[in-house]
Design an enzyme around this catalytic site. Sequence first.
Site, PDB file in Angstrom:
ATOM      1  CE  LYS A 124      -5.170   5.608  12.435  1.00  0.00           C
ATOM      2  NZ  LYS A 124      -4.675   4.378  12.979  1.00  0.00           N
ATOM      3  CG  ASP A 142      -5.799   7.790  17.109  1.00  0.00           C
ATOM      4  OD1 ASP A 142      -6.482   8.697  17.659  1.00  0.00           O
ATOM      5  OD2 ASP A 142      -4.643   7.524  17.445  1.00  0.00           O
TER       6      ASP A 142
END
Length: 214
Positions: A124, A142
């Site tokens: 991420k 997310d």
Amino acid sequence: MAKQLDYHTIREIFTRFQAAEAEPKGELDHVNAYTLVVAVALSAQATDAGVNKATKELFKIADTPEKMLALGEEGVIEHIKTIGLYRNKAKNVIKLSRILVEHYGGEVPNSRAALESLPGVGRKTANVVLNMWWGHPSQAVDTHIFRFGNRSGVCPGKDVVAVERAIEDHIPVDFQHHAHHWMILHGRYTCVARKPKCAACLIRDLCQFEDKTE
Ligand code: SF4
């Protein structure tokens, strides 16, 4: 999980997002690629506002890996102890700064593999840095994007990698760069976790979510 929306519906959704906010911005404060890496690494299980509060003074003192090493782990802890998991995060910030100095001449590398090899930097974080700093259309999924994508049908998937693929496969190329921020901001402020604000949602008529609120 909603079913995948078709091309024309997705194009209309992003046309509306673009009309509402042409240049969506992330909310994590940073002054260069290095501070962006640190800010994103600190943001795991913490709010952007909480991270910004902690990094405001930290980045004035340490905006390069060399300066962060000079500050040391205890110095970093002093600044970030309001953030969850701060001891571990401080350790990682020091470790990744050392690697940047020793192996990358103090610069932030711009490949996913090199970024992901840094302590505390996962897929991420690498995607956020590639997208926000290097302008690469990489997609960091997310919790907000995951929720929004699955409710609406824009990018449904059973896990974050499946959602990432759905974004890459289904969102038209001209919207890919900003898609990340449009979806995060929509998930954070409108398609919120407990009671989505469907009545005020600009894509209500296109969204597949079956339990829309009034
Ligand atoms: S209509 Fe509701 S569920 Fe659908 S995207 Fe908007 S806020 Fe989320």
